[in-house]
Write a protein that holds these residues in place. Structure first.
Motif, PDB file in Angstrom:
ATOM      1  N   TYR A 162       0.915  -1.557  -0.580  1.00 33.45           N
ATOM      2  CA  TYR A 162       0.188   0.205   0.202  1.00 33.45           C
ATOM      3  C   TYR A 162       1.157   0.801   0.136  1.00 33.45           C
ATOM      4  CZ  TYR A 162      -3.937  -2.489   0.464  1.00 33.45           C
ATOM      5  OH  TYR A 162      -4.903  -3.740   0.722  1.00 33.45           O
ATOM      6  N   ARG A 163       0.314   2.122  -1.149  1.00 37.40           N
ATOM      7  CA  ARG A 163       1.029   3.676  -0.713  1.00 37.40           C
ATOM      8  C   ARG A 163       0.030   4.810   0.317  1.00 37.40           C
ATOM      9  NH1 ARG A 163      -0.505   2.589  -5.723  1.00 37.40           N
ATOM     10  NH2 ARG A 163      -1.781   4.258  -6.484  1.00 37.40           N
ATOM     11  N   ARG A 164       0.904   5.969   0.930  1.00 32.30           N
ATOM     12  CA  ARG A 164       0.241   6.776   1.265  1.00 32.30           C
ATOM     13  C   ARG A 164      -0.201   7.666  -0.199  1.00 32.30           C
ATOM     14  NH1 ARG A 164       2.924   7.782   7.066  1.00 32.30           N
ATOM     15  NH2 ARG A 164       1.126   9.476   7.364  1.00 32.30           N
ATOM     16  N   THR A 165      -0.960   8.824   0.203  1.00 32.40           N
ATOM     17  CA  THR A 165      -1.511   9.198  -0.338  1.00 32.40           C
ATOM     18  C   THR A 165      -1.590  10.626  -0.252  1.00 32.40           C
ATOM     19  OG1 THR A 165      -3.771   9.309  -0.432  1.00 32.40           O
ATOM     20  CG2 THR A 165      -3.065   7.292  -2.088  1.00 32.40           C
ATOM     21  N   GLY A 166      -1.296  10.813   0.767  1.00 31.78           N
ATOM     22  CA  GLY A 166      -1.736  12.054   1.517  1.00 31.78           C
ATOM     23  C   GLY A 166      -2.435  13.165   0.836  1.00 31.78           C
ATOM     24  N   LYS A 167      -3.945  12.515   0.629  1.00 35.13           N
ATOM     25  CA  LYS A 167      -5.434  13.264   0.946  1.00 35.13           C
ATOM     26  C   LYS A 167      -5.353  12.605   2.347  1.00 35.13           C
ATOM     27  CE  LYS A 167      -5.475  11.974  -4.292  1.00 35.13           C
ATOM     28  NZ  LYS A 167      -6.654  10.813  -5.398  1.00 35.13           N
ATOM     29  N   MET A 168      -5.992  13.800   2.526  1.00 34.06           N
ATOM     30  CA  MET A 168      -7.269  13.565   4.187  1.00 34.06           C
ATOM     31  C   MET A 168      -8.375  14.020   3.725  1.00 34.06           C
ATOM     32  SD  MET A 168      -3.760  12.584   5.457  1.00 34.06           S
ATOM     33  CE  MET A 168      -2.575  12.441   6.616  1.00 34.06           C
ATOM     34  N   SER A 169      -8.942  13.284   5.188  1.00 31.27           N
ATOM     35  CA  SER A 169     -10.079  13.800   5.131  1.00 31.27           C
ATOM     36  C   SER A 169     -10.437  13.525   7.122  1.00 31.27           C
ATOM     37  CB  SER A 169     -11.395  12.327   4.678  1.00 31.27           C
ATOM     38  OG  SER A 169     -11.224  11.451   5.466  1.00 31.27           O
ATOM     39  N   PRO A 170     -11.069  14.731   7.242  1.00 34.63           N
ATOM     40  CA  PRO A 170     -11.528  14.640   8.863  1.00 34.63           C
ATOM     41  C   PRO A 170     -12.020  13.725   9.640  1.00 34.63           C
ATOM     42  CG  PRO A 170     -13.179  16.575   7.409  1.00 34.63           C
ATOM     43  CD  PRO A 170     -12.078  15.353   6.306  1.00 34.63           C
ATOM     44  N   PHE A 171     -11.232  13.364  10.943  1.00 36.81           N
ATOM     45  CA  PHE A 171     -11.900  12.694  11.771  1.00 36.81           C
ATOM     46  C   PHE A 171     -13.196  13.458  12.268  1.00 36.81           C
ATOM     47  CE2 PHE A 171     -13.200  10.626  15.943  1.00 36.81           C
ATOM     48  CZ  PHE A 171     -12.823   9.325  15.620  1.00 36.81           C
ATOM     49  N   PRO A 172     -13.868  12.601  12.159  1.00 34.89           N
ATOM     50  CA  PRO A 172     -15.474  13.118  12.845  1.00 34.89           C
ATOM     51  C   PRO A 172     -16.076  13.194  14.703  1.00 34.89           C
ATOM     52  CG  PRO A 172     -15.658  10.363  12.548  1.00 34.89           C
ATOM     53  CD  PRO A 172     -14.498  11.195  11.831  1.00 34.89           C
ATOM     54  N   TYR A 173     -15.605  14.279  14.801  1.00 34.72           N
ATOM     55  CA  TYR A 173     -14.912  14.556  15.929  1.00 34.72           C
ATOM     56  C   TYR A 173     -16.278  14.855  16.565  1.00 34.72           C
ATOM     57  CZ  TYR A 173      -9.898  15.231  16.475  1.00 34.72           C
ATOM     58  OH  TYR A 173      -8.539  14.837  16.806  1.00 34.72           O
ATOM     59  N   GLY A 174     -16.923  14.388  16.850  1.00 39.89           N
ATOM     60  CA  GLY A 174     -18.619  14.620  17.807  1.00 39.89           C
ATOM     61  C   GLY A 174     -19.191  13.859  17.836  1.00 39.89           C
ATOM     62  N   GLU A 175     -19.150  12.925  16.950  1.00 46.28           N
ATOM     63  CA  GLU A 175     -19.456  11.701  16.375  1.00 46.28           C
ATOM     64  C   GLU A 175     -18.999  10.015  17.064  1.00 46.28           C
ATOM     65  OE1 GLU A 175     -20.342   9.673  12.244  1.00 46.28           O
ATOM     66  OE2 GLU A 175     -20.537  12.175  11.824  1.00 46.28           O
TER      67      GLU A 175
ATOM     68  N   LEU B 292      -6.326  14.424  15.118  1.00 48.52           N
ATOM     69  CA  LEU B 292      -6.439  13.175  13.943  1.00 48.52           C
ATOM     70  C   LEU B 292      -7.364  13.289  13.143  1.00 48.52           C
ATOM     71  CD1 LEU B 292      -8.373  11.404  17.247  1.00 48.52           C
ATOM     72  CD2 LEU B 292      -5.841  10.979  16.264  1.00 48.52           C
ATOM     73  N   ALA B 293      -6.735  12.295  11.481  1.00 47.78           N
ATOM     74  CA  ALA B 293      -7.146  12.870  10.184  1.00 47.78           C
ATOM     75  C   ALA B 293      -7.147  11.193   9.747  1.00 47.78           C
ATOM     76  CB  ALA B 293      -6.355  13.550   8.978  1.00 47.78           C
ATOM     77  N   PHE B 294      -7.842  11.298   8.796  1.00 51.74           N
ATOM     78  CA  PHE B 294      -7.681   9.827   7.880  1.00 51.74           C
ATOM     79  C   PHE B 294      -6.404   9.993   6.613  1.00 51.74           C
ATOM     80  CE2 PHE B 294     -11.838   9.177  10.100  1.00 51.74           C
ATOM     81  CZ  PHE B 294     -11.758   7.498  10.599  1.00 51.74           C
ATOM     82  N   GLU B 295      -5.964   9.461   6.714  1.00 54.18           N
ATOM     83  CA  GLU B 295      -5.427   9.094   5.191  1.00 54.18           C
ATOM     84  C   GLU B 295      -5.428   8.276   4.224  1.00 54.18           C
ATOM     85  OE1 GLU B 295      -0.797   9.688   3.343  1.00 54.18           O
ATOM     86  OE2 GLU B 295      -1.064   9.540   5.926  1.00 54.18           O
ATOM     87  N   LEU B 296      -5.880   8.567   2.692  1.00 51.43           N
ATOM     88  CA  LEU B 296      -6.298   7.261   1.911  1.00 51.43           C
ATOM     89  C   LEU B 296      -4.947   6.886   1.804  1.00 51.43           C
ATOM     90  CD1 LEU B 296      -8.307   5.712   0.397  1.00 51.43           C
ATOM     91  CD2 LEU B 296      -7.270   8.200  -1.314  1.00 51.43           C
ATOM     92  N   LEU B 297      -4.066   4.977   1.650  1.00 49.93           N
ATOM     93  CA  LEU B 297      -3.701   4.347   1.233  1.00 49.93           C
ATOM     94  C   LEU B 297      -4.469   3.324   0.149  1.00 49.93           C
ATOM     95  CD1 LEU B 297      -2.580   3.068   4.119  1.00 49.93           C
ATOM     96  CD2 LEU B 297      -1.949   4.893   3.528  1.00 49.93           C
ATOM     97  N   VAL B 298      -3.495   3.163  -1.087  1.00 49.60           N
ATOM     98  CA  VAL B 298      -4.092   2.490  -1.921  1.00 49.60           C
ATOM     99  C   VAL B 298      -2.659   1.144  -2.377  1.00 49.60           C
ATOM    100  CG1 VAL B 298      -4.621   2.693  -4.433  1.00 49.60           C
ATOM    101  CG2 VAL B 298      -5.229   4.862  -2.828  1.00 49.60           C
ATOM    102  N   LYS B 299      -3.578   0.304  -3.289  1.00 52.81           N
ATOM    103  CA  LYS B 299      -3.127  -0.450  -3.601  1.00 52.81           C
ATOM    104  C   LYS B 299      -3.503  -1.205  -5.136  1.00 52.81           C
ATOM    105  CE  LYS B 299      -0.689  -5.518  -3.161  1.00 52.81           C
ATOM    106  NZ  LYS B 299      -1.028  -5.717  -1.745  1.00 52.81           N
TER     107      LYS B 299
END
Length: 182
Positions: free
Chosen positions: A149-162, A173-180
């Motif tokens: 898997y490779r890191r893409t650097g594409k981040m999405s926010p963590f759902p704080y408050g859920e 905290l944030a989510f990073e997209l990994l792709v293979k």
């Protein structure tokens, strides 16, 4: 490709989850990610998130969603792991990966990931596997990188408050997209 068998090389069986599996899957997933039980394994979120990781409704949603499955892994008739696969065009999404904490580090995770990739390729003809990982989980990201898997650097926010996804213990905290490529 690493083909070494886990130290405990008992046969594993794989199947799509059904609603009757929900009572076994919720505690499996929670124990792999959160709380003191998760500390038995090497890959947990206990220091960055508290609370539940999932709930019965979330598991049922994955099981019943079109183009989605929760792959159940059994050894000697006992559920020991699971992972979500979702068809998304030319890619499949991999998530909700849980291995019983006491079995982590034995090679089962590597075998299960490879089977999930094979299943997604054969079932949907996908060319890539995607996943999101909490970006501060460097050791886990490194494990996935060793599996192609490779890191893409594409981040999405963590759902704080859920709170249904946990109670964050940090504010970065944030989510990073990994792709293979499959």
């Amino acid at each position: 490709m690493d083909t070494a068998l886990p130290r405990d090389s008992a046969a594993l069986t794989y199947r799509d989850a059904v609603e009757a599996d929900v009572p076994a899957l919720v505690p499996l997933i929670d124990s792999a990610y959160r709380g003191d039980a998760s500390r038995t394994g090497w890959t947990n979120e206990a220091d960055i998130l508290e609370g539940q990781r999932t709930d019965p409704e979330s598991i049922r949603a994955v099981i019943t969603a079109p183009c989605s499955t929760l792959l159940v892994v059994e050894r000697d008739g006992e559920v020991i792991a699971c992972c979500q696969l979702e068809h998304r065009g030319e890619a499949a999404y991999f998530g909700m990966f849980a291995v019983r904490p006491e079995l982590q580090g034995t090679g089962f995770g590597r075998r299960i990931l490879a089977e999930a990739e094979r299943t997604a390729r054969e079932r949907w003809g996908v060319r890539e596997m995607h996943m999101t990982v909490i970006s501060v989980r460097e050791e886990l990201i490194a494990w996935y990188e060793r599996r192609g898997y490779r890191r893409t650097g594409k981040m999405s926010p963590f759902p704080y408050g859920e709170e249904r996804v946990g109670i964050p213990q940090r504010d970065d905290l944030a989510f990073e997209l990994l792709v293979k490529d499959l």
